[in-house]
Design a protein around this motif. Structure first.
Motif, mmCIF file in Angstrom:
data_model
loop_
_atom_site.group_PDB
_atom_site.id
_atom_site.type_symbol
_atom_site.label_atom_id
_atom_site.label_comp_id
_atom_site.label_asym_id
_atom_site.label_seq_id
_atom_site.Cartn_x
_atom_site.Cartn_y
_atom_site.Cartn_z
ATOM 1 N N GLN A 247 0.819 -1.200 0.000
ATOM 2 C CA GLN A 247 0.000 0.000 0.000
ATOM 3 C C GLN A 247 0.859 1.258 0.000
ATOM 4 O O GLN A 247 1.749 1.421 0.827
ATOM 5 C CB GLN A 247 -0.927 0.017 1.212
ATOM 6 N N LYS A 248 0.603 2.115 -0.950
ATOM 7 C CA LYS A 248 1.241 3.428 -1.041
ATOM 8 C C LYS A 248 2.759 3.346 -1.182
ATOM 9 O O LYS A 248 3.462 4.330 -0.951
ATOM 10 C CB LYS A 248 0.885 4.291 0.180
ATOM 11 N N SER A 249 3.275 2.201 -1.552
ATOM 12 C CA SER A 249 4.714 2.058 -1.763
ATOM 13 C C SER A 249 5.067 2.410 -3.195
ATOM 14 O O SER A 249 4.241 2.261 -4.104
ATOM 15 C CB SER A 249 5.157 0.616 -1.470
ATOM 16 N N SER A 313 -6.956 8.602 -7.635
ATOM 17 C CA SER A 313 -6.615 7.269 -7.168
ATOM 18 C C SER A 313 -7.773 6.336 -7.401
ATOM 19 O O SER A 313 -8.923 6.750 -7.416
ATOM 20 C CB SER A 313 -6.260 7.292 -5.669
ATOM 21 N N ILE A 326 -4.329 2.867 -5.178
ATOM 22 C CA ILE A 326 -3.070 3.256 -5.797
ATOM 23 C C ILE A 326 -3.287 4.606 -6.454
ATOM 24 O O ILE A 326 -4.395 4.967 -6.827
ATOM 25 C CB ILE A 326 -2.589 2.228 -6.838
ATOM 26 N N ASN A 327 -2.215 5.351 -6.600
ATOM 27 C CA ASN A 327 -2.314 6.668 -7.206
ATOM 28 C C ASN A 327 -2.081 6.537 -8.701
ATOM 29 O O ASN A 327 -0.988 6.242 -9.157
ATOM 30 C CB ASN A 327 -1.280 7.610 -6.587
#
Length: 590
Positions: A247-249, A313, A326-327
């Protein structure tokens, strides 16, 4: 002292006991009467060790947590040597006339003892350097006496210790060194895991630094090529950490983590189940769809899975217990090769999670992942396309075995089912590569019960592949056609007639000259055709009855079921030729 037993003792006891022994040695040296010079030397060495032991205890008391594996080993060795020293010095006290007359101590024993105590001092010197309280001095790779016969373990201890106490940049470098060390051989992998390297690597995976996360994930990936080590990661509560790191990585981290998920799911069934409980399938499907272009095809399908929010997102619309996103804009700016690598690793992870696992196959279809898999099979090539195809095959195999999944995922009016079948048929039509054809044909055969009688377009391509140059492709095609013509299939009669209409009899007859496996499955299909369409002129002209009679006579005992099937097919053909319409009763599952 037995290390295994010592490892179960509280660390406080391990640390304090050798200090108590050194104090006892000092007292015993003062009471010695014989070998006084040697006893004094033992006392000096004991005092030296005592100072080092106390220094180490002070150092660890200032640390909240520390890596105790080498500590237990070294202190166990020191304790054993100090116990021996105390026993020897105590023998040098004059306590009776008997001890004055009989000498039970020799100079050689002292020489051996001095060597052992010197080794313990060397071990403690190494231990103090490794556990430097500042943590800024980097990794100590000197060789202590305790590891003289196995230098690798000293390196492993030093690296793992640094993972506990060093700054983040050093820990990242250390994880990369462990990764290289694990790459050398399985013995190193086993040693790193057994010596406690997995917990600090999982802690490193939780850091905000992408470099640290990649280093940790890459090392864990190298360790996880064995079921026991994969399970150890699970036992250390590593799966929530692994899933959370998606997540968000950054995309580079996600690539490393998805590769780790795929490897663990491949190696260990328990990890496969545990990852599903951590809801990993949905974010993997989300990442797999990052580059799908919105067109009319997706508007009616993929938009039903995801909602696009104002921030750009993509959030899962169906998530009840966990929000995962996710972006899109960040992903759009990533290099295309990185996005391809991410999708490839995600598709493989999903394949390994779905392989032989009904519940995971159902979860994958619940995310509408079939639509995304179908689109990628259509637009991609190489490993990504193959992985997506293997996903579809696993889902189809599960659907063949479990009617509930078949009815849910492959309804006749389902856009996902139609998209998947379209792509399977396209590959069977145009591909010449066995690695692509085999899973596509196998999936088509597994879906045989989902096709209505009017859906004749699926039979022709399978019949065509009976003439393929690759034996495995030919055999898979025969197996797939057998599932269409099997009495277990409600529409077996209609499908059998369609196989004959597409000129399937002649290539099936040719296969009777193939290897045992190919011949076996060709016989099965011919028997089904004889049972369901025995009055066909094509069967008569191809002399199928004669071929079955010859095969029935030569079939050996281990193919009893096949022989029974041939007996029934021969009977049916004879009845048809005699003008009698026979009943059909035999079913066979090869």
């Amino acid at each position: 002292m037995d290390f295994t037993a010592g490892h179960q003792q509280p660390i406080d006891h391990i640390l304090s006991f050798p200090i108590i022994l050194s104090d006892r040695i000092r007292h015993a040296v003062g009471e010695s009467k014989s070998y006084k010079l040697e006893c004094i030397e033992v006392g000096k060495l004991g005092d030296h060790l005592s100072k080092m032991l106390r220094s180490f205890v002070r150092q660890t008391n200032a640390t909240a947590t520390f890596y105790d594996r080498p500590v237990r080993r070294v202190f166990s060795d020191v304790t054993r040597n100090l116990t021996r020293a105390l026993a020897l010095v105590q023998k040098c006290r004059r306590r009776s006339i008997f001890l004055r007359v009989v000498t039970i101590v020799s100079a050689g024993e002292f020489r051996k003892l001095f060597t052992l105590l010197d080794a313990s001092i060397g071990d403690m010197k190494w231990l103090l350097s490794v556990f430097d309280a500042s943590g800024d001095s980097g990794v100590v790779l000197s060789l202590p006496p305790i590891a003289s016969n196995d230098p690798i373990i000293a390196w492993v201890w030093s690296y793992i210790s640094s993972l506990y106490s060093s700054p983040l940049n050093v820990r990242t470098e250390v994880a990369n060194e462990l990764c290289s060390l694990a790459n050398l051989n399985d013995r190193n992998k086993k040693m790193i895991a057994e010596e406690g390297g997995i917990p600090p690597l999982l802690k490193l995976l939780k850091e905000d630094s992408p470099e640290a996360q990649i280093a940790a994930a890459s090392t864990l990936l190298n360790l996880a090529n064995d079921q026991d080590r994969a399970r150890l990661i699970t036992d250390e509560l590593g799966l929530p950490i692994i899933v959370q790191s998606l997540q968000k990585s950054p995309i580079r981290v996600q690539i490393s983590v998805t590769k780790l998920i795929g490897k663990m799911a491949e190696i260990d069934e328990l990890s496969q189940e545990a990852f599903a409980r951590e809801n990993v399938i949905r974010p993997l499907v989300t990442l797999l769809s990052i580059d799908i272009i919105e067109n009319q095809y997706e508007k009616q399908s993929i938009h039903s899975i995801f909602k696009i929010n104002k921030a750009g997102s993509m959030s899962n619309a169906a998530s009840a217990t966990r929000r995962w996103s996710i972006n899109r804009k960040e992903m759009e700016n990533e290099p295309s090769e990185l996005k391809l690598e991410l999708k490839t690793s995600c598709s493989r992870a999903l394949w390994m999670l779905a392989r032989g696992n009904l519940s995971n196959c159902k979860l994958l279809t619940d995310t509408k992942g079939l639509l995304i898999l179908a689109k990628l099979i259509e637009t991609e090539t190489g490993e990504l396309q193959t992985n997506c195809l293997m996903n579809v095959m696993e889902i189809a195999v599960a659907a063949e075995l479990y009617p509930d999944l078949r009815r849910a995922a492959f309804r006749t009016n389902s856009p996902a089912a139609k998209a998947v079948v379209d792509q399977l048929l396209r590959l069977i039509h145009v591909s010449e590569i066995a690695e692509t054809l085999i899973p596509a044909i196998r999936a088509m055969g597994s879906l045989a019960r989902t096709f209505p009688a009017r859906e004749t377009r699926v039979i022709g391509p399978l019949v065509k592949q009976l003439s393929h140059q690759n034996t495995d492709v030919v055999t898979e095609s025969a197996i797939a056609l057998g599932k269409f013509a099997s009495p277990d299939n409600f529409l077996c009669t209609e499908h059998s007639k369609t196989i004959i209409e597409f000129d399937g009899v002649i290539p099936l007859m040719r296969l009777l000259r193939g290897n045992d496996r190919t011949q076996h499955h060709a016989l099965v299909v011919l028997c089904y055709l004889a049972m369901h369409a025995g009055n066909s002129e094509a069967l008569l002209q191809a002399r199928v009855l004669t071929a079955l009679e010859g095969a029935e006579k030569s079939t050996v005992g281990q193919h009893y079921q096949l022989r029974q099937l041939m007996v029934e097919a021969i009977h049916q053909l004879n009845m048809y030729h005699a003008g009698v319409v026979p009943s059909q009763s035999v079913s066979y599952s090869p």
